[in-house]
Write an enzyme that holds these catalytic residues in place. Structure first.
Site, mmCIF file in Angstrom:
data_model
loop_
_atom_site.group_PDB
_atom_site.id
_atom_site.type_symbol
_atom_site.label_atom_id
_atom_site.label_comp_id
_atom_site.label_asym_id
_atom_site.label_seq_id
_atom_site.Cartn_x
_atom_site.Cartn_y
_atom_site.Cartn_z
ATOM 1 N N CYS A 63 57.162 37.478 43.582
ATOM 2 C CA CYS A 63 56.640 36.119 43.410
ATOM 3 C C CYS A 63 55.140 36.019 43.685
ATOM 4 C CB CYS A 63 57.394 35.140 44.303
ATOM 5 S SG CYS A 63 59.130 35.039 43.879
ATOM 6 N N HIS A 81 52.811 28.888 46.051
ATOM 7 C CA HIS A 81 53.994 29.355 45.321
ATOM 8 C C HIS A 81 55.139 28.394 45.642
ATOM 9 C CE1 HIS A 81 57.276 31.589 43.811
ATOM 10 N NE2 HIS A 81 57.705 32.003 44.987
ATOM 11 N N ASN A 123 62.072 27.770 41.819
ATOM 12 C CA ASN A 123 61.186 28.915 42.062
ATOM 13 C C ASN A 123 61.140 29.775 40.794
ATOM 14 O OD1 ASN A 123 60.052 31.352 42.764
ATOM 15 N ND2 ASN A 123 61.137 31.534 44.714
#
Ligand code: COA
Length: 314
Positions: A112, A238, A268
């Site tokens: 990520c 994020h 996400n």
């Protein structure tokens, strides 16, 4: 050294919306639990599309918005953990789909944190004068590796892509500082299982790490840039969990309206979450030329990274 900034940005999310109520039908979970624990209300799932297809859509838009001709792209970096196949890379597929010159291409895997790693890597080539224009894409199809029987992970992830074209900008704009790191001792906390290929996670440990590291890294890049917390106009974290994002924001002593949040819409989306969020803020006039931004992420590895930049080109 040259200053590096974003000439153009593009994004893509699949059409199919999957809500928390849809999850209630297939898992022992509730909209209330997911919303309260993560901030997520819905996410998008790519159907009949691979990561390279989403990357392509985002890249076309980024190139269009950049004013740079496709034939002037000198390097392609794709941050992804969910490439179409092990190889060739998504970056190579993208080069072909876009009809670019035979320029170098590479995938970068920092889970990520991938988009931050990709931007920093691409920026080095421009800073040194090696290349003029670098296409950096963050694209992930997490639904491909999600275990839809595991309620503790399935509800978290979504699919999407975001892309930027980097180039040289005037001195007052662009990337001012960055911070990258990884700690392999946390490799057991978030990984894709060798036998099944599905994502496994120790949510508690990842949560603790993320709360500490995103705040810490944001403070580091602010100081490295010679700025104070009050100078930062927008924090773009994020989008993993609203509680983790808020912890980073509080560490930066910033009010909620100065943090970008798209987690309710997209969940996400791994390497795509930061460009998707920048796009959202640009669309709503919440990021303007001259604004100081912090982009900060974390992910499997465990990895983390942040960038402090002034938005705009001239
Ligand atoms: N619906 C309902 N209950 C759920 C659930 C769901 N979707 N997922 C887990 N639960 C339950 C658990 O089974 C557990 O029940 P129990 O107490 O009866 O055993 C309870 O909720 C608490 O589970 P736990 O995993 O300890 O919760 P948590 O407080 O750690 O929150 C996360 C879970 C996933 C929201 C949180 O750990 C998190 O966000 N971690 C970071 C994840 C992340 O960001 N990953 C991506 C990194 S890029």
């Amino acid at each position: 050294m040259k200053n590096v900034g974003v000439f153009g940005l593009g994004t893509y999310v699949p059409e199919k919306v999957f809500t928390n109520h849809d999850f209630e039908k297939i898992l022992d979970t509730s909209d209330e639990w997911i919303t309260e624990m993560t901030g997520i209300k819905e996410r998008r799932f790519a159907e009949g599309m691979e990561t390279s297809d989403m990357a392509y859509e985002a890249a076309v838009e980024a190139i269009d918005n950049s004013g740079v001709a496709a034939e002037d792209i000198d390097l392609v970096i794709v941050a992804t953990s969910t490439g179409d196949q092990q190889f060739p890379t998504v970056a190579t597929m993208l080069q072909q789909k876009l009809g670019l010159r035979p320029v170098p291409t590479m995938d970068q895997l920092a889970a990520c944190t991938g988009f931050i790693y990709g931007m920093v890597t691409g920026a080095q080539f421009i800073q040194t004068g090696t290349y003029k224009h670098v296409l950096v894409v963050g694209a992930d199809k997490l639904s491909k590796i999600t275990d839809f029987n595991d309620r503790s992970t399935a509800v978290l992830f979504g699919d999407g892509a975001g892309a930027v074209v980097l180039g040289e900008v005037e001195e007052e704009f662009g990337i001012k500082s960055f911070d990258l790191g990884s700690d392999g001792s946390g490799s057991d906390y978030l990984y894709d299982e060798r036998d099944t290929g599905t994502l496994r996670m120790n949510g508690r440990e990842v949560f603790k790490f993320a709360v500490r590291q995103m705040g810490e890294s944001s403070v580091i890049v602010t100081e490295k840039a010679g700025l104070t917390k009050a100078d930062i106009d927008m924090l773009v974290p994020h989008q993993a969990n609203i509680r983790i994002m808020n912890a980073a924001r509080e560490r930066m002593e910033m009010p909620p309206e100065r943090m970008s949040s798209t987690i309710d819409k997209y969940g996400n989306t791994s390497a795509a979450s930061i460009p998707l969020s920048i796009h959202h803020e640009l669309k709503n006039d919440r990021i303007k030329s001259g604004d100081n931004l912090i982009l900060v992420g974390f992910g499997g590895g465990l990895t983390w990274g942040s960038i402090c930049m002034t938005w705009g080109v001239k």
